[in-house]
Design a protein around this motif. Structure first.
Motif, PDB file in Angstrom:
ATOM      1  N   TYR A 141      -5.677   8.471 -15.598  1.00  0.00           N
ATOM      2  CA  TYR A 141      -7.269   8.271 -16.412  1.00  0.00           C
ATOM      3  C   TYR A 141      -7.304   9.197 -17.302  1.00  0.00           C
ATOM      4  O   TYR A 141      -7.414  10.275 -17.036  1.00  0.00           O
ATOM      5  N   GLU A 188      -3.419   3.637  -8.321  1.00  0.00           N
ATOM      6  CA  GLU A 188      -4.117   4.143  -8.089  1.00  0.00           C
ATOM      7  C   GLU A 188      -4.525   5.008  -6.800  1.00  0.00           C
ATOM      8  O   GLU A 188      -4.096   3.734  -5.613  1.00  0.00           O
ATOM      9  N   ARG A 211      -5.043   1.995  -3.917  1.00  0.00           N
ATOM     10  CA  ARG A 211      -5.955   0.521  -4.967  1.00  0.00           C
ATOM     11  C   ARG A 211      -4.666   0.043  -5.145  1.00  0.00           C
ATOM     12  O   ARG A 211      -3.481   0.054  -5.310  1.00  0.00           O
ATOM     13  N   HIS A 214      -4.722  -2.944 -11.040  1.00  0.00           N
ATOM     14  CA  HIS A 214      -5.638  -3.520 -11.479  1.00  0.00           C
ATOM     15  C   HIS A 214      -6.432  -2.721 -13.033  1.00  0.00           C
ATOM     16  O   HIS A 214      -6.281  -1.874 -13.652  1.00  0.00           O
ATOM     17  N   HIS A 216     -10.081  -2.926 -14.899  1.00  0.00           N
ATOM     18  CA  HIS A 216     -11.800  -2.426 -14.933  1.00  0.00           C
ATOM     19  C   HIS A 216     -11.979  -3.043 -16.636  1.00  0.00           C
ATOM     20  O   HIS A 216     -11.702  -2.963 -17.314  1.00  0.00           O
TER      21      HIS A 216
HETATM   22 FE   LIG Z   1      -9.652   2.359 -11.074  1.00  0.00          FE
END
Ligand SMILES: [Fe+2]
Length: 295
Positions: A141, A188, A211, A214, A216
């Protein structure tokens, strides 16, 4: 005259009954209870207790911050999903159609996401703002370090990555349509250490400690309750279940591959790309649902 119960007394009483129900339903033995207590002690000793909280974190947020979007099946509102720790305010404001800020050699398959933003009454929401953020194909990120994930301890070294890489606030057009180009997100992790109590638990449950793929978003529009949600991807094996619990099927979307050179060259791309459609449906702020307080 009896005194009214405090919130602690009410919640603890219900928790006590819920645990009792599970123990009686499954005839949990005293040895199994002590094994659970021993696991909790190991998690605490190894510093993983905060990370263990993620098992319930999402549920708690859904009951509080996400409560305004509970029961989306009643009026067709979009499914609420947790914001998570990776949101950063102040991403560049971009008119639709947009390209998320990215490096010239940004790794990952190009992806174009488009759709509409409307209310549960069916009204388009012109000028709606879609605050979008995602992990890159290298599982990083932008604008964050491992310390920013707090007790989750998720490795994230964004050295050399532009601060708002793959982050942007997209402004929908005059009829509530939007489009942005990005890349397919990377996977992630939840930051569970090798051989740790949480890793042992995920292995024992045969569930991934990662995870699903995805993207967000927080979508805001005048007169509507802001919606926090995530887009998931059909075909990703992780959408069928991870240690964090079930994924809302309504948020799982299919991508279409465009590999005709004439097609992707018309998009000023040199490689094939994917498209995905996601229509955001927001609740009017005047509905009976409570408006959540945002930090
Ligand atoms: Fe995330």
């Amino acid at each position: 005259m009896s005194m009214p119960e405090t919130r602690l007394q009410v919640v603890f009483g219900d928790l006590r009954r819920a645990i009792d129900d599970v123990i009686l339903k499954h005839q949990v033995t005293i040895e199994e209870v002590f094994a659970a207590i021993g696991w909790l002690q190991q998690a605490a000793d190894s510093g993983e207790l905060p990370a263990a909280g993620i098992l319930f974190y999402k549920t708690a947020l859904r009951a509080t911050e996400g409560a305004a979007y509970a029961h989306p099946e009643r009026d067709g509102a979009s499914q609420w999903e947790m914001e998570g720790p990776a949101h950063r305010p102040g991403a560049p404001l971009l008119a639709s159609p947009a390209v998320l800020p990215m490096r010239p050699d940004e790794p990952g398959e190009p992806l174009i996401v488009s759709g509409t933003v409307r209310s549960t009454m069916g009204d388009p929401l012109p000028g709606a703002i879609l605050d979008i953020w995602q992990i890159d194909a290298n599982r990083v990120y932008s604008g964050m370090s491992t310390a920013d994930f707090g007790g989750l301890n998720i490795p994230n070294d964004s050295t050399g990555v532009p601060e708002f890489n793959l982050r942007g606030r997209i402004v929908a057009d005059s009829v509530g349509r939007y489009e942005f180009r990005t890349v397919m997100p990377g996977t992630e992790t939840l930051g569970f250490a090798h051989g740790s109590p949480l890793t042992a638990l995920t292995q024992a449950l045969a569930l991934p400690g990662m995870r699903p793929l995805h993207i967000h978003s927080i979508v805001s529009a005048e007169g509507c309750v802001p919606l926090t949600t995530q887009i998931y991807f059909d075909g990703d094996p992780l959408v069928s279940g991870t240690i964090e619990g079930p994924i809302p099927l309504s948020a799982v979307k299919t991508t279409t591959l465009h590999d005709d050179p004439a097609d992707y060259q018309a998009r000023s791309l040199t490689v094939p790309y994917r498209t995905l459609t996601y229509d955001y449906v927001l609740r009017p702020a005047t509905s009976a649902a409570p408006v959540p307080a945002r930090p």
